[in-house]
Each structure stands twice: as structure tokens, then as C-alpha cells.
Design an enzyme around this catalytic site. Structure first.
Site, PDB file in Angstrom:
ATOM      1  N   LYS A  81      46.712  46.377  38.953  1.00 36.06           N
ATOM      2  CA  LYS A  81      46.394  45.180  39.726  1.00 36.06           C
ATOM      3  C   LYS A  81      47.706  44.495  40.091  1.00 36.06           C
ATOM      4  O   LYS A  81      48.615  44.374  39.257  1.00 36.06           O
ATOM      5  CB  LYS A  81      45.498  44.251  38.901  1.00 36.06           C
ATOM      6  N   SER A 157      37.945  39.316  40.984  1.00 35.29           N
ATOM      7  CA  SER A 157      39.102  39.434  41.859  1.00 35.29           C
ATOM      8  C   SER A 157      39.773  40.805  41.806  1.00 35.29           C
ATOM      9  O   SER A 157      40.633  41.123  42.618  1.00 35.29           O
ATOM     10  CB  SER A 157      40.135  38.359  41.473  1.00 35.29           C
ATOM     11  N   SER A 181      36.325  38.850  36.477  1.00 37.57           N
ATOM     12  CA  SER A 181      37.039  39.645  37.478  1.00 37.57           C
ATOM     13  C   SER A 181      37.269  41.100  37.114  1.00 37.57           C
ATOM     14  O   SER A 181      37.753  41.870  37.942  1.00 37.57           O
ATOM     15  CB  SER A 181      38.384  38.991  37.805  1.00 37.57           C
TER      16      SER A 181
END
Length: 490
Positions: A81, A157, A181
Site C-alpha cells: 500500500k 481505503s 480499510s
């Protein structure tokens, strides 16, 4: 390639293939890089790819493997990420503000997985801007497409991390979870996603959104792979003031333990109106499977669940307004091309570089922290946060794990909720409480609704990751939902 069809192979399978010399790390990296080149333009799952860097890491891993200086993760590909700082890699946080920022150091998670474990980075995963979003539509680099249906969101997210693994662009990805997330996109993309207890995984070098809620974790195909990854990621870090000093654990130790006698708590708040009937049907089938495996059901209550969303958006926004104040156009990040004064530079740099959702949360956070409103909003939210945590403490007196849906519906269409922030926020109703309480949570595939994946959420008591992984693993041994993959991506 001597090892056949590795695109959707698990980490465990790939580790065994490397150990048996059926495939090299360079071959694996090349395979996934070729898939990324072919599929990422339509999925938008990765922001940055650097073939030369990846192949250099893979060559170094092969050298370690040949020398016998290797662990179970050495040579395995991974995506990160794009908020974990990695030296020499662009770290954008999905924002124009950090579009050209190249990290000068490694986050602890990156150091553990690469310098120590010997994994190979295939790219940096797209994400909601500064991790603020539930659909990966707030990214400056555009929305991520769900590999199961490109008209739908991949979740947020950590949508890029989820899409990468679901599309077979890497066997595993790091992710973070502030209000769901990891678990929510894992549920939307048919993956196993683990959010550990707060403090188990170091936050050093993980760009902060809401410091008391953020926690790093994993997206993978199976609970077994999550356990393998957590063994490498967890541990005390003196550079992170929220890191907990605990004895090292082997998170794989209980994977094969039978579930006879397991007490599963079913909160009435998770099984009321508001959940898609097809999602609930899949969850009910999963409950029957757990009963067949020897588990018993216990009715529990989490009475403050309905307050979790407003409490979360007060606390998270307050912390975001503080954390994001460092992006002022002075030391790093975007600076407005023209301005009349220092104050004007601050204002223009921030207004031009932050997206609408980030601005909204900064404004909310600044408001609730301001004189005259701190007691009414922020302090009150912290009090209710304690009540939410106490709900879990009470529930775990009568059960071992808590079970429910990960999200109220399958993946929704891109654009469907983005203009209505309240509807977007409410989508996280089942996941937010876990972060407010600091508990471990896991989502695993349990069915489909109209051809789209459905996620099952398991919540454990503090530091019960090994138990959660055992409960998920035994379900995956008895079902094949986690082996289902999007069509057309072979």
C-alpha cells in the site's frame, strides 16, 4: 516457467515451489510483472511499478536461496500500500500532495519484509487519498476497479492492495486499517484480510491518518498466508511509541486446531435491518458450516454500535487535522507555483494539493478540536469510544470470537456513493467499532451475491490473532469460496 499457473497460487504454495527449486524468484517476479503490464492499465491497482528494482530484489533473493540463507518468505512477490515508506520508492499516499515524494528510509514493516525476510516488491498499490475513503475513489490517481466487475469499487481505503491480490498481480499485499480499510475491500474482492490488534504491527514509517486507529495488516488468499505474513511483520519497535512489547508468537501454531467447543458470538446489532438479504444469507450459511465444525452459537449485544460511525468520524478527523498539518509546502510535498506571502503559500499549497474528502475531514477535525467545541464533540466521542470498547469486553465473557457480515452489501458501483459522504460513511458500520476498541479483526470469503463476493467478519479478543486465524483456516479447509477467482484474468 517450470511451476505452472502461479497467478492465483497462495504464498504457501509459492514458498514450497521456491524451496523445491521448481521456480526461481526472478521467474516469479517476471511472471507477475508481465501480468501487471497487461492488466494494471484497466484495473488501476498499482500507482508505481519499477521492473528494474523488482528484478534486482528477485536476483538478490535467488542468491540468498542458493546460499541457504532463506526463510519461508524469501523470494516471494508482494505489493505495498502506497503509504509505507520504502527507500528509493515513490510514496504518494494516493495524493497530489505527495505525488513526487520519494521516501528516504524504510518503514519498519518494509524493513522486516525485505531486508530481513527477503520478499520482492512488485509495486506500490493505489489507495484512497491519505487512506480517507471506503471505495478507493478519492485517490488522486483515479479509482481502482474491482477485478470481479470493473464497473464496481474495490473497496477502501486499501482497494489497490485488494485488487492486486484478487487479480493475481501479486500473491499478497500489505494494507492498513483505520476503520475497516483492510477487511472491507478484502470482503469485496474475495480475499482474506487481517487487521491485527492495535500495537502488534509497527506504525513507524507508515504515513499517519488517525494515529490511535491506524494499524498495518495483510491482504492474501488464505488465513494460512496471513499467519505466515504476520509472523514476519509483528514485533516490538522502539521507534513506534504505540508499539507493544510482547513475547514473539508463531501465528501458525493453532491453524489445525479443531473448532469443537468454539463459542461464536452473534451480536443482534449485526443481524438486524440494513444488511442486504443475499449477504445475510451467505453469512447464515457460514454459521451453519461453523456449527458443523463443532462451534456453538451465543447471542451477544454490542449496544453502542449505532454510535460507532459518528464517534469514529469525530476522532479520526480530529487526528487527521493534526497529522496532516505537516503538509505545508515548506519541507516536502507539493508547493503552489505562485503565492504572495508565507500564509498564502500555505493556503494555496494545501487547497491545491488535497482532494475534497481530505479537506472535508481536516475541516471537521479542526472544528471539533476548536475552543468551545472540544468538550462537546471530541471529549464526548472519546467517552463513547470507551463504552464501545467495554461492550466488547462484556461480550467476550461469553464467547471466543464474534461473527457477522463484513459490509452491508457487496461492492457498489463506482460513483454510486461518492457524492453522499454520509452514505459512504455508514457503509463501514460493521468494521469501525473494532478500530475504536483496538481489537483484531479478519474478513474471509463466505459466498457470493449476484456474482459478487461476500465477506464474513470475525472479531477476536485482544491479541487473539492466532485463534482468529485458526477459526478462518478451518472454515477454508471445509469450503472453497477463497479459491474462487475473477474470470477472464487467467
Amino acid at each position: 516457467m517450470s511451476f505452472s499457473t502461479p497467478a492465483f497460487a497462495t504464498l504457501t504454495e509459492l514458498s514450497q515451489a521456491l524451496a523445491a527449486k521448481k521456480v526461481s524468484s526472478v521467474e516469479l517476479a517476471t511472471h507477475y510483472l508481465d501480468r501487471i503490464e497487461r492488466l494494471n492499465p484497466s484495473l488501476n491497482a498499482l500507482i508505481t511499478v519499477d521492473r528494474a528494482k523488482t528484478l534486482a530484489e528477485a536476483q538478490a533473493a535467488d542468491t540468498r536461496l542458493a546460499a541457504g540463507n532463506a526463510g519461508p518468505l524469501t523470494g516471494l512477490p508482494i505489493a505495498h500500500k502506497d503509504l509505507f515508506c520504502a527507500e528509493g520508492w515513490r510514496t504518494t499516499c494516493g495524493s497530489k500532495m505527495l505525488e513526487n515524494f520519494v521516501a528516504p528510509y524504510d518503514a519498519t514493516v518494509i524493513r522486516k519484509l525485505h531486508a530481513e525476510a527477503g520478499m520482492v516488491c512488485v509495486g506500490r498499490a493505489n489507495m484512497d487519498e491519505f487512506a480517507m475513503g471506503s471505495s478507493n475513489e478519492t485517490s488522486y490517481f483515479g479509482p481502482v476497479k474491482n477485478p470481479w466487475d470493473s464497473s464496481r469499487v474495490a473497496g477502501g481505503s486499501s482497494g489497490g492492495s485488494a485488487a492486486v491480490v484478487a487479480a493475481g498481480l501479486a500473491p499478497v499485499a500489505t494494507a492498513t486499517d483505520t476503520g475497516g480499510s483492510i477487511r472491507q475491500p478484502a470482503g469485496m474482492c474475495n480475499l482474506t484480510g487481517l487487521k491485527p490488534s492495535y500495537g502488534v504491527v509497527s506504525r513507524y514509517g507508515m504515513v499517519a491518518y488517525a494515529s490511535s486507529l491506524d494499524q498495518g495488516g495483510i491482504m492474501a488468499h488464505t488465513a494460512e498466508d496471513c499467519a505466515l505474513m504476520l509472523n514476519a511483520m509483528a514485533g516490538f519497535d522502539e521507534r513506534d511509541s504505540t508499539s507493544l512489547e510482547r513475547a514473539p508468537e508463531d501465528y501458525r501454531r493453532d491453524l489445525e486446531q479443531p473448532l469443537a467447543g468454539l463459542r461464536i458470538g452473534l451480536p443482534k446489532e449485526f443481524f438486524g435491518p440494513g444488511c442486504d438479504p443475499a449477504v445475510m444469507a451467505s453469512v447464515q450459511e457460514a454459521i451453519k458450516q461453523y456449527q458443523a465444525l463443532g462451534a456453538t452459537l451465543v447471542d451477544v449485544s454490542l449496544p453502542h454500535t449505532d454510535l460507532a460511525v459518528p464517534v469514529y468520524y469525530v476522532i479520526a478527523s480530529a487526528e487527521a487535522s493534526s497529522n496532516l498539518s505537516r503538509y505545508d509546502g515548506v519541507r516536502f510535498g507539493y508547493r503552489a507555483p505562485s503565492y504572495d506571502s508565507l500564509d498564502d503559500m500555505y493556503m494555496k499549497s494545501r487547497s491545491q494539493a488535497f482532494g475534497e474528502e481530505v479537506k472535508r475531514r481536516i475541516l471537521i477535525g479542526t472544528y471539533v478540536l476548536s475552543h468551545g467545541y472540544y468538550d462537546a464533540y471530541y471529549l464526548q466521542a472519546q467517552r463513547i469510544r470507551r463504552l464501545i470498547a467495554n461492550d466488547f469486553v462484556a461480550a467476550f465473557k461469553s464467547c471466543d470470537v464474534i461473527l457477522g457480515p463484513t459490509a452491508p452489501t457487496p461492492a457498489f458501483r463506482i460513483g454510486e456513493k461518492i457524492s453522499d459522504p454520509v452514505q459512504m460513511y455508514l457503509f463501514d458500520i460493521y468494521t469501525i467499532s473494532v478500530n475504536l476498541a483496538g481489537l483484531p479483526g479478519l474478513s474471509l470469503p463466505c459466498g457470493q451475491a449476484a456474482g459478487l463476493p461476500v465477506g464474513l467478519q470475525l472479531i477476536g479478543n485482544y491479541f487473539s490473532e492466532a485463534r482468529l486465524l485458526n477459526v478462518a483456516h478451518r472454515f477454508q479447509q471445509a469450503t472453497d469460496w477463497h479459491r474462487q477467482h475473477p474470470t477472464g484474468l487467467e
